[in-house]
Design a protein around this motif. Structure first.
Motif, PDB file in Angstrom:
ATOM      1  N   GLU A 148       0.850  -1.186   0.000  1.00 29.24           N
ATOM      2  CA  GLU A 148       0.000   0.000   0.000  1.00 29.24           C
ATOM      3  C   GLU A 148       0.893   1.245   0.000  1.00 29.24           C
ATOM      4  N   LEU A 149       0.913   1.944  -1.127  1.00 32.08           N
ATOM      5  CA  LEU A 149       1.618   3.213  -1.248  1.00 32.08           C
ATOM      6  C   LEU A 149       0.592   4.333  -1.217  1.00 32.08           C
ATOM      7  N   ARG A 150       0.879   5.369  -0.453  1.00 39.19           N
ATOM      8  CA  ARG A 150      -0.035   6.496  -0.355  1.00 39.19           C
ATOM      9  C   ARG A 150       0.713   7.799  -0.604  1.00 39.19           C
ATOM     10  N   ASP A 151       0.353   8.467  -1.720  1.00 40.18           N
ATOM     11  CA  ASP A 151       0.890   9.790  -2.064  1.00 40.18           C
ATOM     12  C   ASP A 151       2.416   9.830  -1.985  1.00 40.18           C
ATOM     13  N   VAL A 152       3.047   8.840  -2.579  1.00 42.91           N
ATOM     14  CA  VAL A 152       4.507   8.734  -2.518  1.00 42.91           C
ATOM     15  C   VAL A 152       5.153   9.658  -3.542  1.00 42.91           C
ATOM     16  N   GLY A 192       1.623  -4.879   6.298  1.00 40.45           N
ATOM     17  CA  GLY A 192       1.401  -4.251   7.599  1.00 40.45           C
ATOM     18  C   GLY A 192       2.602  -3.541   8.183  1.00 40.45           C
ATOM     19  N   VAL A 193       3.747  -3.552   7.496  1.00 44.54           N
ATOM     20  CA  VAL A 193       4.979  -2.916   7.988  1.00 44.54           C
ATOM     21  C   VAL A 193       5.160  -1.570   7.296  1.00 44.54           C
ATOM     22  N   ARG A 194       5.317  -0.502   8.075  1.00 45.15           N
ATOM     23  CA  ARG A 194       5.614   0.817   7.513  1.00 45.15           C
ATOM     24  C   ARG A 194       7.084   0.859   7.098  1.00 45.15           C
ATOM     25  N   VAL A 195       7.337   0.489   5.860  1.00 55.15           N
ATOM     26  CA  VAL A 195       8.704   0.330   5.373  1.00 55.15           C
ATOM     27  C   VAL A 195       9.456   1.646   5.382  1.00 55.15           C
ATOM     28  N   ALA A 254      16.421  -2.599  10.876  1.00 53.74           N
ATOM     29  CA  ALA A 254      15.057  -3.097  10.721  1.00 53.74           C
ATOM     30  C   ALA A 254      14.722  -3.332   9.252  1.00 53.74           C
ATOM     31  N   SER A 255      15.271  -2.509   8.357  1.00 56.15           N
ATOM     32  CA  SER A 255      15.040  -2.703   6.919  1.00 56.15           C
ATOM     33  C   SER A 255      15.628  -4.032   6.451  1.00 56.15           C
ATOM     34  N   ALA A 256      16.814  -4.365   6.954  1.00 53.45           N
ATOM     35  CA  ALA A 256      17.438  -5.629   6.583  1.00 53.45           C
ATOM     36  C   ALA A 256      16.597  -6.809   7.075  1.00 53.45           C
ATOM     37  N   ARG A 257      16.092  -6.707   8.300  1.00 58.75           N
ATOM     38  CA  ARG A 257      15.226  -7.776   8.823  1.00 58.75           C
ATOM     39  C   ARG A 257      13.946  -7.887   8.008  1.00 58.75           C
ATOM     40  N   TYR A 258      13.405  -6.745   7.633  1.00 64.27           N
ATOM     41  CA  TYR A 258      12.191  -6.718   6.814  1.00 64.27           C
ATOM     42  C   TYR A 258      12.417  -7.445   5.488  1.00 64.27           C
ATOM     43  N   SER A 299      12.467 -11.251   5.883  1.00 63.50           N
ATOM     44  CA  SER A 299      11.243 -11.944   6.281  1.00 63.50           C
ATOM     45  C   SER A 299      10.037 -11.678   5.376  1.00 63.50           C
ATOM     46  N   GLN A 300      10.005 -10.520   4.726  1.00 64.23           N
ATOM     47  CA  GLN A 300       8.782 -10.103   4.036  1.00 64.23           C
ATOM     48  C   GLN A 300       8.852 -10.165   2.521  1.00 64.23           C
TER      49      GLN A 300
END
Length: 242
Positions: free
Chosen positions: A7-11, A70-73, A80-84, A87-88
Motif C-alpha cells: 500500500e503506497l499512499r501519495d509517494v 502491515g509494515v511501515r517500510v 530493521a530494513s534488513a530484517r524486513y 522476512s517479508q
C-alpha cells in the motif's frame, strides 16, 4: 476484503533527494492485494526502479507512506530494513546475483542462514524448492556451469527460501535468451497460480502478458494506467514504450 500486501499512499521521491529536476515518482498511490501478479511497465526513467526500491526498503520516499504486509517500510531504520527484507520479500534480479563460489544449494540456503533458521529445517526447505523448480539435479553444481534459465530458477528458489509474502522480480528475463525467458515466465505464472503475490518490474510487455494479470504503467513518475494486462497492449504499443 483482505489486507493489502503493498500500500503506497501519495509517494513522492526526487532523484538523490535533489530539489532540482523532475521527480522520480510523483504522488503515487498503489494497492496490491494477496495473490495478485502485477507488472509495472514503462520506459527508462519512468520511475520503475524507484518504485521497486521503495517497496524493497532500499530507498525512502520524500513524502508519503510505503506499507508492505502491515509494515511501515518508510519508517524503518537500516537494521530493521534488513530484517524486513529477510522476512517479508524475496527479490529476483536481471543478472541473478548468485555467488559463483557457492553451490546451488548453498546459494539457496543463504537467506535462511541470515534469518537464523535451523540447519535441518533450512536444508529440507532448500531441497523442496530445488525439486519443485526442477533443478534438484544441480544441487551440488556451481552457478557458472548452469544455463541462464537454470541460474534464474536458482535465484527464484533463493528468493522463496523464507516463504516471503511478496516476490519482487526486476527484469527477470532481461539477461536470458528467448527460450529461457519463456521458461522463467511460465515459472512465475505457476508460482502465482499457487498463491504467491508477485510484482514484476519490466519494460517488456510480452513478459507481463505471460505471467501477470494486472498492469501498472508508469510515465514520468506517474501512474498513467492501471488495468488488466490484456487491456493495455494497444495503448502501450501506440505510445511506443520500450
Amino acid at each position: 476484503m483482505s489486507t493489502p500486501v503493498i500500500e503506497l499512499r501519495d509517494v513522492h521521491r526526487r532523484y538523490d533527494g535533489s530539489s532540482e529536476g523532475p521527480p522520480a515518482l510523483r504522488q503515487v498511490s498503489l494497492t496490491v492485494r494477496p495473490g495478485e501478479a502485477v507488472a509495472v511497465l514503462g520506459p527508462s526513467g519512468s520511475g520503475k526502479s524507484t518504485l521497486l526500491n521503495l517497496v524493497a526498503g532500499l530507498d525512502r520516499p520524500d513524502t508519503g507512506t510505503v506499507t508492505v504486509n502491515g509494515v511501515r517500510v518508510d519508517a524503518l531504520g537500516e537494521t530493521a530494513s534488513a530484517r524486513y527484507r529477510r522476512s517479508q520479500i524475496g527479490m529476483v534480479f536481471q543478472f541473478f546475483n548468485l555467488l559463483d563460489d557457492l553451490t546451488v544449494t548453498d546459494n539457496v540456503l543463504l537467506p535462511a542462514q541470515l534469518a537464523g533458521m535451523a540447519r535441518g529445517k533450512a536444508g529440507r526447505r532448500a531441497a523442496e524448492l530445488l525439486e519443485t523448480l526442477g533443478i534438484d539435479r544441480h544441487a551440488h553444481a556451481y552457478p557458472g556451469r548452469l544455463s541462464g534459465g537454470e541460474r534464474q530458477r536458482v535465484a527464484v528458489a533463493r528468493a522463496l527460501m523464507n516463504r516471503p509474502p511478496l516476490l519482487l522480480a526486476d527484469e527477470p528475463t532481461g539477461a536470458l535468451d528467448t527460450a529461457s525467458g519463456e521458461d522463467v515466465s511460465r515459472l512465475l505464472a505457476d508460482l502465482n497460480a499457487d498463491g504467491q503475490t508477485i510484482v514484476v518490474v519490466t519494460h517488456d510487455l510480452a513478459l507481463a502478458q505471460s505471467c501477470t494479470t494486472r498492469t501498472i504503467r508508469l510515465l514520468d513518475g506517474r501512474i498513467v494506467a492501471d488495468q488488466g494486462t490484456g487491456d493495455i497492449e494497444g495503448s502501450f504499443a501506440r505510445e511506443g514504450a520500450r
